[in-house]
Design a protein around this motif. Sequence first.
Motif, PDB file in Angstrom:
ATOM      1  N   GLY A 130       0.805  -1.214   0.000  1.00  0.00           N
ATOM      2  CA  GLY A 130       0.000   0.000   0.000  1.00  0.00           C
ATOM      3  C   GLY A 130       0.839   1.265   0.000  1.00  0.00           C
ATOM      4  O   GLY A 130       2.070   1.223   0.126  1.00  0.00           O
ATOM      5  N   PRO A 131       0.186   2.423  -0.129  1.00  0.00           N
ATOM      6  CA  PRO A 131       0.908   3.700  -0.224  1.00  0.00           C
ATOM      7  C   PRO A 131       1.722   4.052   1.017  1.00  0.00           C
ATOM      8  O   PRO A 131       2.806   4.639   0.898  1.00  0.00           O
ATOM      9  CB  PRO A 131      -0.206   4.720  -0.460  1.00  0.00           C
ATOM     10  CG  PRO A 131      -1.477   4.041  -0.085  1.00  0.00           C
ATOM     11  CD  PRO A 131      -1.267   2.592  -0.326  1.00  0.00           C
ATOM     12  N   ALA A 132       1.244   3.697   2.214  1.00  0.00           N
ATOM     13  CA  ALA A 132       2.024   3.982   3.424  1.00  0.00           C
ATOM     14  C   ALA A 132       3.315   3.154   3.444  1.00  0.00           C
ATOM     15  O   ALA A 132       4.361   3.629   3.883  1.00  0.00           O
ATOM     16  CB  ALA A 132       1.192   3.701   4.678  1.00  0.00           C
ATOM     17  N   THR A 133       3.212   1.932   2.954  1.00  0.00           N
ATOM     18  CA  THR A 133       4.399   1.073   2.858  1.00  0.00           C
ATOM     19  C   THR A 133       5.399   1.661   1.871  1.00  0.00           C
ATOM     20  O   THR A 133       6.612   1.696   2.138  1.00  0.00           O
ATOM     21  CB  THR A 133       3.999  -0.348   2.412  1.00  0.00           C
ATOM     22  OG1 THR A 133       3.089  -0.895   3.370  1.00  0.00           O
ATOM     23  CG2 THR A 133       5.211  -1.254   2.281  1.00  0.00           C
ATOM     24  N   VAL A 134       4.891   2.135   0.737  1.00  0.00           N
ATOM     25  CA  VAL A 134       5.766   2.743  -0.270  1.00  0.00           C
ATOM     26  C   VAL A 134       6.470   3.968   0.314  1.00  0.00           C
ATOM     27  O   VAL A 134       7.678   4.157   0.118  1.00  0.00           O
ATOM     28  CB  VAL A 134       4.961   3.127  -1.534  1.00  0.00           C
ATOM     29  CG1 VAL A 134       5.833   3.915  -2.505  1.00  0.00           C
ATOM     30  CG2 VAL A 134       4.419   1.876  -2.216  1.00  0.00           C
ATOM     31  N   ASP A 135       5.716   4.790   1.049  1.00  0.00           N
ATOM     32  CA  ASP A 135       6.333   5.972   1.674  1.00  0.00           C
ATOM     33  C   ASP A 135       7.465   5.558   2.612  1.00  0.00           C
ATOM     34  O   ASP A 135       8.522   6.203   2.659  1.00  0.00           O
ATOM     35  CB  ASP A 135       5.283   6.760   2.452  1.00  0.00           C
ATOM     36  CG  ASP A 135       4.310   7.491   1.536  1.00  0.00           C
ATOM     37  OD1 ASP A 135       4.623   7.632   0.334  1.00  0.00           O
ATOM     38  OD2 ASP A 135       3.238   7.915   2.016  1.00  0.00           O
ATOM     39  N   ALA A 136       7.242   4.479   3.368  1.00  0.00           N
ATOM     40  CA  ALA A 136       8.264   4.005   4.315  1.00  0.00           C
ATOM     41  C   ALA A 136       9.493   3.494   3.564  1.00  0.00           C
ATOM     42  O   ALA A 136      10.634   3.733   3.980  1.00  0.00           O
ATOM     43  CB  ALA A 136       7.678   2.908   5.200  1.00  0.00           C
ATOM     44  N   ILE A 137       9.271   2.777   2.452  1.00  0.00           N
ATOM     45  CA  ILE A 137      10.385   2.258   1.655  1.00  0.00           C
ATOM     46  C   ILE A 137      11.191   3.419   1.065  1.00  0.00           C
ATOM     47  O   ILE A 137      12.428   3.420   1.103  1.00  0.00           O
ATOM     48  CB  ILE A 137       9.866   1.328   0.535  1.00  0.00           C
ATOM     49  CG1 ILE A 137       9.277   0.049   1.131  1.00  0.00           C
ATOM     50  CG2 ILE A 137      10.982   0.993  -0.461  1.00  0.00           C
ATOM     51  CD1 ILE A 137       8.539  -0.824   0.122  1.00  0.00           C
ATOM     52  N   ILE A 138      10.501   4.405   0.527  1.00  0.00           N
ATOM     53  CA  ILE A 138      11.167   5.567  -0.061  1.00  0.00           C
ATOM     54  C   ILE A 138      11.987   6.302   0.992  1.00  0.00           C
ATOM     55  O   ILE A 138      13.103   6.772   0.720  1.00  0.00           O
ATOM     56  CB  ILE A 138      10.123   6.498  -0.716  1.00  0.00           C
ATOM     57  CG1 ILE A 138       9.640   5.867  -2.028  1.00  0.00           C
ATOM     58  CG2 ILE A 138      10.692   7.890  -0.952  1.00  0.00           C
ATOM     59  CD1 ILE A 138       8.500   6.621  -2.691  1.00  0.00           C
ATOM     60  N   GLU A 139      11.458   6.382   2.201  1.00  0.00           N
ATOM     61  CA  GLU A 139      12.192   7.051   3.281  1.00  0.00           C
ATOM     62  C   GLU A 139      13.493   6.302   3.585  1.00  0.00           C
ATOM     63  O   GLU A 139      14.537   6.928   3.833  1.00  0.00           O
ATOM     64  CB  GLU A 139      11.301   7.130   4.525  1.00  0.00           C
ATOM     65  CG  GLU A 139      11.775   8.121   5.574  1.00  0.00           C
ATOM     66  CD  GLU A 139      12.788   7.517   6.534  1.00  0.00           C
ATOM     67  OE1 GLU A 139      13.655   8.263   7.030  1.00  0.00           O
ATOM     68  OE2 GLU A 139      12.699   6.298   6.780  1.00  0.00           O
ATOM     69  N   VAL A 140      13.446   4.968   3.531  1.00  0.00           N
ATOM     70  CA  VAL A 140      14.656   4.170   3.735  1.00  0.00           C
ATOM     71  C   VAL A 140      15.650   4.430   2.597  1.00  0.00           C
ATOM     72  O   VAL A 140      16.844   4.619   2.828  1.00  0.00           O
ATOM     73  CB  VAL A 140      14.318   2.658   3.818  1.00  0.00           C
ATOM     74  CG1 VAL A 140      15.592   1.828   3.817  1.00  0.00           C
ATOM     75  CG2 VAL A 140      13.509   2.367   5.074  1.00  0.00           C
ATOM     76  N   PHE A 141      15.140   4.453   1.370  1.00  0.00           N
ATOM     77  CA  PHE A 141      16.007   4.716   0.215  1.00  0.00           C
ATOM     78  C   PHE A 141      16.769   6.029   0.381  1.00  0.00           C
ATOM     79  O   PHE A 141      17.951   6.117   0.059  1.00  0.00           O
ATOM     80  CB  PHE A 141      15.188   4.778  -1.076  1.00  0.00           C
ATOM     81  CG  PHE A 141      14.729   3.447  -1.609  1.00  0.00           C
ATOM     82  CD1 PHE A 141      15.009   2.256  -0.948  1.00  0.00           C
ATOM     83  CD2 PHE A 141      13.989   3.373  -2.787  1.00  0.00           C
ATOM     84  CE1 PHE A 141      14.574   1.033  -1.445  1.00  0.00           C
ATOM     85  CE2 PHE A 141      13.555   2.166  -3.305  1.00  0.00           C
ATOM     86  CZ  PHE A 141      13.840   0.993  -2.628  1.00  0.00           C
ATOM     87  N   THR A 142      16.081   7.058   0.856  1.00  0.00           N
ATOM     88  CA  THR A 142      16.714   8.376   0.965  1.00  0.00           C
ATOM     89  C   THR A 142      17.819   8.396   2.022  1.00  0.00           C
ATOM     90  O   THR A 142      18.697   9.262   1.979  1.00  0.00           O
ATOM     91  CB  THR A 142      15.682   9.460   1.313  1.00  0.00           C
ATOM     92  OG1 THR A 142      15.068   9.167   2.578  1.00  0.00           O
ATOM     93  CG2 THR A 142      14.605   9.556   0.245  1.00  0.00           C
ATOM     94  N   ARG A 143      17.791   7.436   2.962  1.00  0.00           N
ATOM     95  CA  ARG A 143      18.809   7.380   4.015  1.00  0.00           C
ATOM     96  C   ARG A 143      19.970   6.470   3.644  1.00  0.00           C
ATOM     97  O   ARG A 143      20.955   6.409   4.373  1.00  0.00           O
ATOM     98  CB  ARG A 143      18.180   6.905   5.331  1.00  0.00           C
ATOM     99  CG  ARG A 143      17.254   7.928   5.970  1.00  0.00           C
ATOM    100  CD  ARG A 143      16.851   7.525   7.381  1.00  0.00           C
ATOM    101  NE  ARG A 143      15.816   6.507   7.404  1.00  0.00           N
ATOM    102  CZ  ARG A 143      15.952   5.313   7.970  1.00  0.00           C
ATOM    103  NH1 ARG A 143      17.098   4.971   8.538  1.00  0.00           N
ATOM    104  NH2 ARG A 143      14.961   4.453   7.974  1.00  0.00           N
ATOM    105  N   CYS A 144      19.841   5.743   2.530  1.00  0.00           N
ATOM    106  CA  CYS A 144      20.866   4.763   2.165  1.00  0.00           C
ATOM    107  C   CYS A 144      21.730   5.261   1.009  1.00  0.00           C
ATOM    108  O   CYS A 144      21.365   6.183   0.284  1.00  0.00           O
ATOM    109  CB  CYS A 144      20.204   3.431   1.805  1.00  0.00           C
ATOM    110  SG  CYS A 144      19.524   2.572   3.252  1.00  0.00           S
TER     111      CYS A 144
END
Length: 396
Positions: free
Chosen positions: A296-310
């Motif tokens: 879902g969209p909340a999961t995608v937001d969480a994944i994107i947030e991880v991407f931005t920190r890596c």
Amino acid sequence: MRWKTIDDIEMADKTVLVRVDINVPVEAGHVTDATRIEKIVPTVKDIQAKGGRPVLLAHFGRPKGQVVPEMSLRVTLPALEAALGQSVAFAEDCIGAPAKKAVAAMQPGDVVLLENTRFHAGEEKNDPAMAAALAALGQVYVNDAFSAAHRAHASTEAIAHLMPSCAGRLMAAELKALNAALGEPERPVVAVVGGAKVSTKLDLLGNLVEKVDHLVIGGGMANTFLVAQGAEVGTSLAERDMAETARAILGKAKDRGCSIHLPVDVVVAREFKAGAAYETVAADACPADAMILDAGPATVDAIIEVFTRCRTLIWNGPLGAFEIPPFDAATNAAAKKAADLTRGGRLVSVAGGGDTVAALNRAGVADDFSYISTAGGAFLEWMEGKVLPGVAALEA
């Protein structure tokens, strides 16, 4: 990993045996996708530029040690000649008199393609006699077939011990990209692993939790992890008998300091087809008569947030049923963010596996990733931390 490349070996006036992967799709006697053939061109051209005479070794299909006419490499000649921009001689066998005759007739600038190595049982048996017969044809060996490097075959492993050997341009690029992703990566490192079943990726998950800082689990295998945490997943694809294994992986990740990211919301439907009615619910609230088909969209937001920190991303497997809209939304959104970060120089992104490449192509971002591996099984075994015989044989 340390290996020699074409730049490290003298090739002037030498016959150079080049293991390539031109196992391309063919329909009605014509190559339908010449991508693999096109990718070997830089290696062949660079060998020629150094004064070497390239002799191509390759397999085609699975003839299992028998001569199968419809699996002859002759079918690839027109596409090979088009890609190289020159005529290519063909030998009716990869060893013995036909091969020797074709090689002996070579002039500077010529290229020879030998017949399917798998027409001989000794190829897949990694037979020393087969390797010696191949090695007798030249003075230098170049392996440019990473996609076959997980197989210890006569033309990929045994031959490399019999003569000066190195990696071709395609192989070297693949090894450099993979080393940058897991060998000596910039941290933090995030891995995305999707796909249908936990059982097919146990070795992969077990290796990654020891190597990466964040592990995003998607696709059908995420459902198994949700079940392991006590969630109901309705009629979703899930391996309920793997729940204990999933819990063990979660425990191992915690011990190793690897953060595992599972869906917090999911997209569900009652039928698996394009345009099916769907809704988004919490990950632990899938209706009994529905199936989870995407994150879902909340999961995608969480994944994107991880991407931005890596700083480094390794991706194998989609986040949902990407083949059918609208269940491609999570994969597309995450892939586009990874591509944006890569273009901006903030992320090294390496992806591989058939479904992964297809998903990234569908999302229109494959060209923006740092490296896309088409190697399939070899890429997966590398991610699992296994030694690839064809690579190990080249190590200096």
